[in-house]
Each structure stands twice: as C-alpha cells, then as structure tokens.
Write a protein that holds these residues in place. Sequence first.
Motif, PDB file in Angstrom:
ATOM      1  N   SER B 160     -30.463  10.202  73.424  1.00 58.01           N
ATOM      2  CA  SER B 160     -29.181   9.516  73.414  1.00 58.01           C
ATOM      3  C   SER B 160     -29.317   8.335  74.370  1.00 58.01           C
ATOM      4  CB  SER B 160     -28.056  10.449  73.873  1.00 58.01           C
ATOM      5  OG  SER B 160     -28.259  10.831  75.210  1.00 58.01           O
ATOM      6  N   THR B 162     -27.100   4.634  75.987  1.00 59.19           N
ATOM      7  CA  THR B 162     -25.866   3.853  76.039  1.00 59.19           C
ATOM      8  C   THR B 162     -26.129   2.514  76.716  1.00 59.19           C
ATOM      9  OG1 THR B 162     -23.574   3.888  76.778  1.00 59.19           O
ATOM     10  CG2 THR B 162     -25.139   5.047  78.178  1.00 59.19           C
ATOM     11  N   ASP B 186     -23.215   3.329  71.897  1.00 59.58           N
ATOM     12  CA  ASP B 186     -23.738   4.674  72.138  1.00 59.58           C
ATOM     13  C   ASP B 186     -24.653   5.059  70.989  1.00 59.58           C
ATOM     14  OD1 ASP B 186     -22.282   5.212  74.531  1.00 59.58           O
ATOM     15  OD2 ASP B 186     -20.480   5.449  73.307  1.00 59.58           O
TER      16      ASP B 186
END
Lengths: 183, 194
Positions: B160, B162, B186
């Motif tokens: 992940s 961001t 994101d």
Amino acid sequence: MNNTQTNYGYVSIFFHWLSALSIFTLFGLGYYMVELTYYHEWYKTAPELHKSIGVLLFVIMVVRLVWRYKQVTPAHLTSHSTLERKAGKLIHSILYLLIFIIMISGYLISTADGRGIDVFALFIIPGFGSFIENQEDIAGLIHQWLAYLLITLSLLHAIAALKHHFIDKDKTLNRMIGKRQKN
Amino acid sequence: MKKTITKLAITSLLTGAIFMPAVNAADYVIDNKGAHASINFKIKHLGYSWLTGRFDKFGGKFSYDPANVSASKIEVNIDTSSINSNHAERDKHLKSDDFLDVSAFANAKFVSESVTEKADGRLAVTGVLTLHGVSKTITIDAQATGEGKDPWGGYRAGFSGTTNIALTDFAIKMNLGPASTHVQLDLYIEGIKQ
C-alpha cells in the motif's frame, strides 16, 4: 383557441413562445453555469434550475406536438416562394428534432450513474444508468454541440421571420404574435 | 542426494549473493484482472469532509525482492478517463479541461526511480508522476503488506502506498477553495509473480 386555415390559435402561439423562452433561458443558463467558479452562489443552483426547466420543456414539447397533430396547420402564405416553403418546413423539422435530441442527451448526462433528476425539488425523474461506456461524456458532447446548432438555427429562423415582416411585409410574423389576418 | 541438494543450495546462495538483484528480484504484474488493486484518491470538500474516488482502469508491473529492496522498480499506467467518484456529472467535470482534460491527456503514469527502505521498515518510492501532461518527481510512502503463495498455484505480493500532490503542481486549473488544494492518492497494489 384553435388553429384555422389562415391563423394560428392562441394555444399554438403560446406553445411557440413558451418553447422559445425556455430554450433561450436553458441555453443562457447552460452557457453560464459551466464557467462558474466553485464558490459561486449559483454553482449548485444554476445546474438544478437548468435540469428542472429542461424537464419542463420536455413536457411542453410533447403536449405541443400532440396539439400540433390534432390541429389544422394554417396554410402557407401565397406570397411565400416554393423554396421558402421547403426551407421553412425543413428547418422546423430540424428544430423539433434537435430540441428532443438535446433534451434526451441532457437526461443521459445526469442519469449516467443511475441518479434521477430532481425537478424543482418537487419530484424526481428516475434514471436508468449508463447504456454505453463514458455515457456522460458522449452525451455531454452531443448536448453541447447540438445546443450551439439549435441556437444558430433558431436565430436563422428568427431572422427569416423578421425578413418576412420588414422586407417582404407579409403576415408571417404577425400570425405568430396573434395578429389575425383576414381570409 | 541430500548432499547434492545442499551443494546446489550453497551454490545458488553464492551466485545469488553476487547477482542478487538480477536473480532474486521477482517480477510481478499488478492483478487488475482480478481487481486486487486499486488507485484511490481523496480531496477535502470545502474543508469539511473527504471526497473519495478512484481510477477504475490501470495496469502496471513491479519487481521486488525483500532482501534487496533498493533494487525494486514499479511502473503504473492509469487510464485517466476511468476516473470514478460515483457521480456522473462530477466525473464528466473531472474529465473536462477544468481538471484532467482526458481528451488531451488520456494516460497518467508513475515510473519509480529509487526505492529506499526506511528505519521503520516503510518504503520511500521516489519516481516521476506524469499527470495532465506534467511530469514531476514525487515520493510515495509505501509499505509491504504481505507476500506468499496463493491457493491456486501462484505467488503474490501486496503493497500500500500514499502520496499527496498539489493540483497546481500538475497544472490543474480548477480552484476548489483553500482547503482543497491537494489531493491524496492511495494505492493498494497486489502483484502476481511472473
């Protein structure tokens, strides 16, 4: 009230001018609203009003068409040339067609996600989502460019009426503003 | 037999040590077919709430080796016309020249240039984001989520990340107000090992 062989009735005249007023209001509002800045107080109101008037115009146009087919159409003025008659008839058909395509494409923009169209916060026209990919963009382009075409043709239509009134000095425009002509 | 295997393991370990990035870094393709990845964005609405949306169509690939993180690479391509904020009228506006101008700039792209592992184990993925025709170096704050065999014979790794970008940095002209000058991206990425 009713049309005759020589004159338009008040209902037809009312529908004509109500449509004209709605169409020019819609065009002005549409042209104005897409340029508004985010914090402008009309940013939300203008599109809501545009959609509501658009739905109202659809109702007007449907009733107008029904009325048109139930009524006699006043005969052409004998002073009109064959070319003028044909051009007039063609442009009238195109105007009707454009108005409907523009209204339908407008509906397809706002309902592409399945949302309905709120009309004056009174009732909601249901949406049926997208039938094609990127529907809101494609319908948007059709809506925009055909609106420019409609306004151009409407102005031509108006110029032609003024030409009949001031140059040919015939009854074309007078018939549409309710001045009765004899025979 | 056992000896041979041990020998083989030692040999591969040694060669691996020499050619580590090339040999061990595995190539992954982002699983967009199974939609185990998403590219989301959020931006403040008037400063009072978050408006979220995503790009529905994108693809990409990355190479990743947990033993040599700095050799990792990632490339993501985004179809900008697939922007989806769950509101057709708004999406039409976002695709217009007030925002992404997708008829002129149909693609956005991120290509990494360096990946560094930070002290806390998070990854700083620096690279060039090309959006709305403007290329700018940005850093994505990323994290490995996990990796391992999937139940269907494949191998997957997930991340992940961001990042926060200013609309004006990418020449997006619409002014959404003082609280909405930046958009947060994101990314949730799952790759299938090739």
